[in-house]
Design an enzyme around this catalytic site. Structure first.
Site, PDB file in Angstrom:
ATOM      1  N   GLU A 110     -21.485   7.732   0.893  1.00 38.28           N
ATOM      2  CA  GLU A 110     -20.129   8.217   1.190  1.00 38.28           C
ATOM      3  C   GLU A 110     -20.142   9.543   1.947  1.00 38.28           C
ATOM      4  OE1 GLU A 110     -17.598   8.906  -2.238  1.00 38.28           O
ATOM      5  OE2 GLU A 110     -15.865   9.286  -0.977  1.00 38.28           O
ATOM      6  N   LYS A 127     -19.308   3.970   2.546  1.00 42.44           N
ATOM      7  CA  LYS A 127     -17.950   4.342   2.107  1.00 42.44           C
ATOM      8  C   LYS A 127     -17.458   5.496   2.977  1.00 42.44           C
ATOM      9  CE  LYS A 127     -15.458   5.956  -2.001  1.00 42.44           C
ATOM     10  NZ  LYS A 127     -15.288   5.740  -3.432  1.00 42.44           N
TER      11      LYS A 127
HETATM   12  P1  13P Z   1     -10.280   8.668  -3.150  1.00 41.25           P
HETATM   13  O1  13P Z   1      -9.995   7.225  -2.855  1.00 41.25           O
HETATM   14  O2  13P Z   1      -9.281   9.303  -4.067  1.00 41.25           O
HETATM   15  O3  13P Z   1     -10.566   9.450  -1.920  1.00 41.25           O
HETATM   16  O4  13P Z   1     -11.601   8.689  -4.022  1.00 41.25           O
HETATM   17  C1  13P Z   1     -12.653   7.911  -3.627  1.00 41.25           C
HETATM   18  C2  13P Z   1     -13.898   8.535  -4.087  1.00 41.25           C
HETATM   19  O5  13P Z   1     -14.664   7.911  -4.755  1.00 41.25           O
HETATM   20  C3  13P Z   1     -14.184   9.923  -3.684  1.00 41.25           C
HETATM   21  O6  13P Z   1     -15.524  10.213  -3.891  1.00 41.25           O
END
Ligand code: 13P
Length: 341
Positions: free
Chosen positions: A177, A219
Site C-alpha cells: 500500500e 493497494k
Molecule cells: P481507508 O479506506 O480509510 O483509506 O483505509 C484503508 C487502509 O487500510 C489504510 O491503510
C-alpha cells in the site's frame, strides 16, 4: 515459499467481486475516531466495535478478507470465540497490519518513513500461526509543499519491498500500500504524475527484492484532485487518469488491485470504483477491487455510537456499504438504491 499457495490466496481475495475490509486502525487512530463521536476510548470499546463488525450477518457475501490490528487479532467475542475463528468459520480470510506506523523521516521535514522491519520475520511467523493468510504495510506520501522527495519515495518503496519479500517467505500474501494523500490543492494531473512515479519506484524495489508479483495485491490511491482543489475532476477524468497511471506502472502479472478509500465519502468511493469497472471501460490486465476502511466503517460507527442498542443498525449499514462496493466491482452499483443514512 509456495508460489501456488500465495497465488491462490491472492486469487481468493479478489474472487467473486468481493473485497477487503480494513479494520486495522492503530490504537491511537481508533481512539481518535471514537473521541470524535463521544465513544469511550478503551480496549473494551475497541473490542466491542470490532466484534460488531466481524459478527455482521452475511458480511462474507461481499467481503473476502478482513485486515486486523495486533490488538484485535488476539481478541475474542464476549462469549469467548477468538476473532480469527469467527472470521474463518464465515469463510473470510484473516489479514494483519504489520507496519508499526509512519515516523518522521530524518532530514526531510514533513515527510515520513513507515517502520516495522526489525523483528518482522518472527512477527509474521507468529501471525501465520494464529491463522493470518495475508498482511498489510502502508507507506504514506504527502502531495503538499513540494513533497514527496525522491529520497522519501525510495526509502518507503525499499521498505515495502523488504516487507513483501518477508511476507512471502512466511507464506503470507503482502498487500502493498503506497498511499498518496488527498490533502492539498493540487490538480488531478499532478496526482497522476506523482502516483505514477511512486508506483514505478515501488515495483522497481519489489523486483529488486525478488517479490513474486503473482503472490501480492497492490493497494493504491485512486488518481484524484487534491481535496482542496477548486477544479474537482469528473468521473470520466478520474477513470482516465487512474487507468493511465496504473497501465503505465503496474505489471500485468499482479493478480489484483484493491483501492484504499483515503477519506473519500462512502458514496464517492463506491461510485468511482463503479465507473472504473463500467462495462464500457478499457479492458485491464488486473481486476480492480476495494480494500476500504473508512468508506465502509464510518457511517456504521456514527450509528453505533458505542451503544449496544444500535448494533443492529450499525451492522445493517456495514453490510450495505460492503454490498455497494461489491456491486461496484461489476459496474452494477446504482447510487439511487444506496440506502446509507
Ligand atoms: P481507508 O479506506 O480509510 O483509506 O483505509 C484503508 C487502509 O487500510 C489504510 O491503510
Amino acid at each position: 515459499m509456495n508460489s501456488g499457495t500465495l497465488a491462490g490466496i491472492a486469487a481468493q481475495l479478489m474472487a467473486n467481486d468481493k473485497g477487503l475490509l480494513a479494520i486495522d486502525e492503530s490504537v491511537g487512530t481508533c481512539n481518535q475516531r471514537f473521541a470524535a463521536l463521544g465513544i469511550a476510548q478503551s480496549a473494551e470499546s475497541r473490542r466491542r466495535w470490532r466484534e460488531l463488525i466481524i459478527a455482521t450477518p452475511d458480511l462474507s457475501q461481499s467481503i473476502s478478507g478482513v485486515i486486523l490490528y495486533d490488538e484485535t487479532i488476539h481478541q475474542a467475542t464476549a462469549d469467548g470465540r477468538a476473532f480469527v475463528d469467527v472470521l474463518a468459520s464465515a469463510g473470510i480470510l484473516v489479514g494483519i497490519k504489520v507496519d508499526t506506523g509512519a515516523k518522521a523521516l530524518a532530514g526531510f521535514p514533513g515527510e515520513t518513513i513507515t517502520e516495522g522491519l526489525d523483528g518482522l520475520r518472527d512477527r509474521l511467523q507468529a501471525y501465520a500461526t494464529l491463522g493470518a493468510r495475508f498482511a498489510k504495510w502502508r507507506a504514506v506520501f504527502s502531495a503538499e509543499d513540494g513533497t514527496p522527495s525522491p529520497a522519501c519515495i525510495k526509502a518507503n518503496a525499499h521498505a515495502l519491498g523488504r516487507y513483501a519479500a518477508l511476507c512471502q517467505e512466511a507464506g503470507l500474501v503482502p498487500i502493498v500500500e503506497p498511499e498518496l494523500l488527498m490533502a492539498g490543492d493540487h490538480d488531478i494531473e499532478y496526482c497522476g504524475k506523482l502516483s505514477q512515479t511512486i508506483l514505478e519506484t515501488v515495483f522497481s524495489q519489489l523486483s529488486a527484492q525478488r517479490v513474486l508479483l503473482e503472490g501480492m495485491i497492490l493497494k493504491p490511491n485512486m488518481v484524484l484532485a487534491g481535496s482542496e482543489c477548486v477544479d474537482q475532476a469528473t468521473l470520466d477524468r478520474i477513470v482516465d487518469e487512474t487507468v493511465t497511471c496504473l497501465l503505465r506502472s503496474v505489471p500485468a502479472a499482479v493478480p489484483g488491485i484493491a483501492f484504499l478509500s483515503g477519506g473519500q465519502s462512502p458514496e464517492l468511493a463506491s461510485a468511482r470504483l463503479n465507473a472504473l469497472n463500467a462495462p464500457s471501460a478499457t479492458k485491464l490486465p488486473w481486476p480492480l477491487g476495494f480494500s476500504y476502511g473508512r468508506a465502509i466503517q464510518q457511517p456504521a460507527l456514527a450509528l453505533w455510537g458505542g451503544q449496544d442498542a444500535n448494533s443492529g443498525l450499525a451492522q445493517a449499514s456495514l453490510a450495505e456499504r460492503a454490498r455497494c462496493n461489491r456491486a461496484a466491482r461489476s459496474g452494477a452499483y446504482v447510487a439511487s438504491t444506496d440506502v446509507t443514512p
